[in-house]
Design a protein around this motif. Structure first.
Motif, PDB file in Angstrom:
ATOM      1  N   SER A   4       0.746  -1.143   0.092  1.00 31.04           N
ATOM      2  CA  SER A   4      -0.070  -0.055   0.055  1.00 31.04           C
ATOM      3  C   SER A   4       0.767   1.318  -0.006  1.00 31.04           C
ATOM      4  O   SER A   4       1.775   1.506   0.846  1.00 31.04           O
ATOM      5  N   GLY A   5       0.704   2.243  -1.070  1.00 32.34           N
ATOM      6  CA  GLY A   5       1.370   3.268  -1.013  1.00 32.34           C
ATOM      7  C   GLY A   5       2.503   3.287  -2.095  1.00 32.34           C
ATOM      8  O   GLY A   5       3.151   4.261  -2.351  1.00 32.34           O
ATOM      9  N   ASP A   6       2.964   2.100  -2.506  1.00 31.41           N
ATOM     10  CA  ASP A   6       4.148   1.787  -3.257  1.00 31.41           C
ATOM     11  C   ASP A   6       3.415   2.289  -4.769  1.00 31.41           C
ATOM     12  O   ASP A   6       2.514   1.925  -4.897  1.00 31.41           O
ATOM     13  N   VAL A   7       4.556   2.645  -5.710  1.00 30.01           N
ATOM     14  CA  VAL A   7       4.258   3.172  -7.000  1.00 30.01           C
ATOM     15  C   VAL A   7       4.996   1.823  -7.888  1.00 30.01           C
ATOM     16  O   VAL A   7       6.278   1.653  -7.701  1.00 30.01           O
ATOM     17  N   LEU A   8       4.092   1.586  -8.773  1.00 25.79           N
ATOM     18  CA  LEU A   8       4.509   0.377  -9.610  1.00 25.79           C
ATOM     19  C   LEU A   8       4.848   1.220 -11.036  1.00 25.79           C
ATOM     20  O   LEU A   8       4.044   2.065 -11.566  1.00 25.79           O
TER      21      LEU A   8
END
Length: 151
Positions: free
Chosen positions: A115-119
């Motif tokens: 959650s909150g990570d960018v791919l």
């Protein structure tokens, strides 16, 4: 004659008990199967409720590497569920982009898409100068659609 009638009644009684037990066993197996399916369905639904993604790329400026034909898109995990990136499907203009034409990297190098990570999705594809749509779909069917323009 009385013993013969009793024996016949005993055979009918035992047969009735065996049939009744067979019916109860079959019904129990069906109820257990339905119960297991309901539990699995509720777990999948709960996972879907916790999953959300948002494509956060700039629709006016999609990074493009002209020498390799790679467009770069950014997708943020805005839900509470951690996701595996190997099951992410990318569709551009209604056509599924093959995994061999995708490079998916979690910024920050986490092994799971938390959650909150960018791919970061690098898609090797050919796009004309016009309006386009990208759709990113998670393994449990949650998706986000994004419209962008190639100048």
């Amino acid at each position: 004659m009385g013993a013969g009638a009793s024996a016949t009644q005993m055979v009918f009684f035992i047969t009735s008990v065996i049939i009744a037990l067979s019916v109860v066993g079959a019904i129990f197996l069906n109820i257990q199967s339905i119960s297991s399916a309901a539990i699995m369905g509720s777990k999948a639904f709960a996972e879907q409720l916790k999953t959300d993604i948002t494509i956060i790329s700039d629709p006016e400026l999609i990074p493009y590497n002209s020498s390799s034909g790679i467009y770069t898109f950014y997708v943020k995990n805005t839900g509470k569920e951690e996701l595996g990136i190997q099951y992410i499907t990318v569709i551009i203009d209604g056509t599924i982009v093959a995994d061999s034409n995708l490079n998916k990297t979690i910024l920050g190098n986490d092994p799971m898409w938390l959650s909150g990570d960018v791919l970061q999705i690098n898609a090797t594809t050919s796009l004309s100068a016009s309006s386009h749509n990208i759709r990113v779909i998670t393994n449990n069917g949650i998706e986000d659609t994004f419209s962008f323009r190639i100048p």
